[in-house]
Write an enzyme that holds these catalytic residues in place. Structure first.
Site, short mmCIF file in Angstrom:
data_model
loop_
_atom_site.label_atom_id
_atom_site.label_comp_id
_atom_site.label_asym_id
_atom_site.label_seq_id
_atom_site.Cartn_x
_atom_site.Cartn_y
_atom_site.Cartn_z
N CYS A 1 7.09 -12.43 63.46
CA CYS A 1 6.09 -13.34 64.02
C CYS A 1 6.15 -14.66 63.26
CB CYS A 1 4.69 -12.75 63.93
SG CYS A 1 4.10 -12.52 62.25
N ASP B 1 21.08 -50.67 73.80
CA ASP B 1 22.23 -51.50 73.43
C ASP B 1 23.06 -51.69 74.69
OD1 ASP B 1 24.23 -52.78 71.80
OD2 ASP B 1 25.37 -50.90 71.96
N ASP C 1 25.25 -46.81 70.30
CA ASP C 1 26.45 -46.00 70.05
C ASP C 1 27.24 -46.41 68.82
OD1 ASP C 1 27.55 -48.43 71.11
OD2 ASP C 1 29.38 -47.31 71.59
N ASP D 1 24.23 -49.95 65.27
CA ASP D 1 23.00 -49.45 65.90
C ASP D 1 22.26 -48.47 64.99
OD1 ASP D 1 23.29 -50.86 68.33
OD2 ASP D 1 24.74 -49.38 69.03
#
Length: 817
Positions: free
Chosen positions: A111, A519, A715, A719
């Site tokens: 659990c 971008d 990409d 970035d």
């Protein structure tokens, strides 16, 4: 070693025999004596030995002539093998100069409370800097400083609280899962069989009228029920008691505590009534409750296994052997383990076989199925020079591949690491529900105790089963499952679309995004040049002009050359000679006995003595790259190239614009180039010529509005800072490693159609989580008062508790459709 260097009995660790460091105060009572220990690991191991009734080990060890370190139990001694560098190579990876990280399989997780306990306990071990347990996959990812702690200590610490951990490998994980399922199924079977038999003896007592059954018959039925209930309590319900005892030792309250209290108190009361002739027994309720609870957990286990099969399939996808060609191009091959392949090897892959590593096609033409890795269902053509990804399937014809990346360097391994990172991180919603579940257990125990006390004075005959009903009916298992069940299923479903979730918060945040930032190059566009326009200026027509330009660029690797070759595919190219490249400017050659030049208009004009044609300025105004072609007699023509727009990206952006969602382009390209792409997609908010710092500052300004939830897609290396700044970030699968590692989501197939579907699925996931939480809370709010007022029997409580947990998991499984 001299006797002077041997630690005395008082200064040596009683468990391992090593010196006890100063200011260390670890002790364990062994045979009534307080024994000193050198560290928390030895204390945990010694406590484990004593608590399990194995103190004879120390008595026998002390009678032996050998040193204490040489008389360790086998299980504890074997853990030390995992500290050997050669053994660690297969499952431990360095993440810094001294930091190490590993993925382990955990046995015994039942659990969300088990997850909480393991995370807290492992985090307390020396040197551990990060630990994440995934409830769905039963995997734990641990990071530690090897100068401060050892892997064997971590494994020993896990064993000390009643769990077992192993280095992860796909085959072993499957074996562990199968063993857990078989054990659970046996427990369910024993509980079910016991329940049916006990009911055979309980029904006559229910339907018999006063005087229909003699006291002797009643007593006989009770003893028969007791004997049939014993295997259910001692075997089927054993995990509940074991986990509850462990929780008490750790001074915490888990999900199994109320279950164990309910089952144990009902059984003991029934045993007391049987032995002393009391008025009521509850053997039928005990067996039914255990059966329904275990049945619900077994179904939940199957549903969870189905939900995470995507991650597990990635672990089993690579073949065990490959056909290596040691003397290629000689066709003779040999079967070798895939683990022995090295970059530069040539391997034959037959139709239907799985590609064993990353590489390129050295010989042959075929197609590959990359659906599991990219979500692309259509076969991908492969020819000489085409890239091959390990884990994809060769479909139509034999291929010979040259291996470039193996093992942890392959794209498949990178995908698995990103998926494991995403699965291991706990989102805010899950952490919040876990905290509330722990509080709920405390409140539940208080309510059950108070209710039992009130009923003891009001109606003692009903006090016990009402106490049991309150404990059982309100156990917050469904509350703890509500969020992780939905997120696990959604993560698997997104991965099958080619949308890889690499951070725990990504789905939750993506569902709430209300401003998208893109971008341009490589994200909204393919990053590859495409011929947009051909303008003849001399005697050659457009087709002849294109063929001549392609012939001159035949040996070039420039993006413009790729675009020309692609546009002229299938055409017969003229013969050119004396081709020479002028780096950064263009190419010179000879055609038809005369000199020809192709390149920037200024370069060609300088070589021919001509003026740049007026048409060149007009083409440049349309944005893109203009290339000129001329011979000794004058201009032959102009070409305009532009970065090709991803059609799926354009459709997704138009859909966002149509719904009124703000969309922004942040590009490092010239403003005119960015505007040309943006206007084609209907975007008005466009910024060009931006540095990485400018992009990051722009996102930060947007985030000053607390209502804004910003998503950024990019990409490239430039970035990475802005991807880190955004609330949720998306990287293209073909982007740089830095961008992919920084992103929260990776588009493996570079398909924005899948991403658009993924956004819809994220929103649906958040809705399913809210449904699960609402159901869990509503169920408990309704069931607890009914149980407290005596309207819910222990049997109904057991069915309700198991059913609520199962309902939450089944509701989450709807996300797979």
């Amino acid at each position: 070693m001299s006797s002077d260097a041997t630690p005395s009995a008082d200064s040596a660790c009683y468990h391992c025999g090593l010196p006890v460091p100063p200011q260390v105060d670890y002790h364990v009572a062994v045979d009534g004596m307080r024994r000193r220990m050198c560290c928390a690991g030895c204390e945990a191991a010694a406590r484990l030995i004593v608590d399990n009734g194995l103190a004879d080990y120390y008595r026998r060890r002390d009678a032996m002539p050998e040193k204490r370190p040489e008389a360790l139990p086998d299980d504890l001694r074997k853990l030390g093998h995992f500290d050997h560098p050669d053994i660690q190579q297969g499952f431990v990876r360095p993440v810094g100069e001294h930091e190490r990280e590993t993925s382990l399989i955990l046995e015994g997780i039942t659990c969300a409370a088990c997850v909480w306990l393991n995370e807290r306990h492992i985090a307390l071990q020396p040197g551990v800097s990060a630990v994440h347990v995934n409830y769905a996959t039963r995997r734990v990812r641990v990071r530690w400083d090897e100068r401060k702690g050892k892997l064997s200590d971590i494994l020993g610490a896990i064993q000390s609280i009643g769990y077992r951990a192993y280095p992860y490998d796909a085959a072993r994980a499957e074996d562990v899962a199968d063993r857990e399922r078989r054990t659970m199924l046996w427990r369910v079977f024993v509980a079910g069989f016991g329940m049916m038999q006990v009911m055979m003896y309980a029904v006559p007592a229910y339907i018999a009228g006063d005087g229909d059954m003699s006291l002797r018959e009643q007593l006989w039925f009770r003893w028969a029920s007791l004997l049939l209930t014993l295997p259910v309590v001692l075997y089927s319900a054993a995990p509940f008691f074991r986990h509850a005892i462990r929780d008490f030792r750790m001074r915490r309250l888990g999900m199994d505590v109320p279950v164990a209290l309910g089952v144990g108190s009902a059984f003991l009361a029934s045993l007391w009534s049987t032995l002393l002739g009391g008025p009521e027994v509850y053997f039928d309720s005990v067996t039914m409750f255990v059966f329904f609870l275990l049945g619900g957990r077994y179904l939940e286990m199957l549903a969870r296994a189905r939900a995470v099969r995507g991650i597990e399939e990635l672990g089993k996808i690579l073949p065990a052997f490959a056909e290596r060609l040691p003397r290629w191009p000689h066709p003779d091959g040999e079967q070798v383990p895939v683990s022995q392949l090295v970059p530069g090897d040539c391997v034959r892959v037959r139709p239907g076989e799985v590609i064993p590593a990353d590489g390129i096609v050295a010989d042959g033409v075929s197609e590959a199925n990359e659906a599991l890795l990219s979500g692309e269902s259509r076969p991908v053509p492969k020819m000489e020079g085409s890239p091959l990804t390990g884990g994809s399937i060769n479909i139509s014809s034999p291929l010979v591949m040259r291996v470039e990346q193996v093992g942890d360097s392959t794209r498949l391994a990178a995908i698995r690491r990103l998926m494991e990172r995403g699965a291991g991180e706990k989102p805010k919603l899950a952490a919040l529900s876990d905290r509330w579940a722990t509080v709920f257990v405390i409140v539940l125990l208080a309510l059950a105790t108070a209710t039992g006390a009130v009923w003891y004075f009001a109606d003692p005959a009903r006090a016990l089963w009402i106490f049991v009903s309150v404990l059982v009916v309100a156990c917050p298992c469904a509350l703890s499952l509500a969020t992780p069940a939905a997120l696990t299923v959604a993560t698997d479903a997104l991965a099958r679309m080619g949308v890889l979730v690499t951070r725990g918060h990504a789905i939750e945040t993506l569902a709430r995004v209300n401003h998208y930032v893109f971008d341009k190059t490589g994200t909204l566009t393919t990053g590859r040049m495409q011929l947009e326009e051909t303008l003849p200026l001399g005697a050659l027509d457009a087709d002849s002009l294109l063929a001549l330009a392609a012939a001159l660029e035949q040996g070039s690797e420039h993006p413009v050359a790729d675009a020309l070759r692609g546009a002229s595919a299938g055409r017969e190219l003229p013969v050119v000679s004396h081709v020479a490249a002028v780096t950064g400017h263009g190419i010179a050659g000879r055609y038809g006995g005369g000199a020809v030049w192709i390149g920037r208009p200024g370069f060609v004009a300088g070589r021919t003595g001509l003026s740049v044609p007026d048409e060149a300025a007009g083409m440049e105004a349309k944005t893109g790259t203009v290339v000129a072609l001329a011979d000794e007699h004058g201009w032959l023509g102009l070409f305009r190239f532009a970065d090709a727009v991803r059609q799926a990206a354009a459709d997704f952006v138009r859909q966002l614009v149509a719904t009124g969602t703000p969309v922004t382009i942040l590009s490092g390209d010239a403003p005119a180039a960015a505007a040309a792409v943006g206007h084609r997609m209907g975007i008005a908010d466009i910024y060009g010529g931006m540095s990485p710092q400018d992009k990051q500052s722009f996102i930060a300004r947007l985030q000053k509005d607390p209502a804004k939830v910003v998503a950024m897609a990019g990409d490239g290396v430039n970035d990475a800072p802005v991807l880190a700044q955004a609330h949720v970030s998306v990287a293209m699968g073909s982007g740089t490693d830095l961008a992919r590692n920084q992103a929260d989501i990776v588009l493996l197939g570079e398909d924005f159609t899948s991403f658009a579907n993924g956004v819809g699925l994220a929103r649906k996931t958040l809705w399913v989580i809210r449904q699960n939480l609402l159901w869990s809370l509503a169920y408990n709010i309704a069931a607890v008062p009914l149980a407290m007022t005596g309207h819910v029997t222990p049997l109904i409580a057991g069915v309700g508790m198991a059913g609520s947990s199962l309902l939450v998991v089944l509701n989450a499984l709807r996300l797979q459709r």
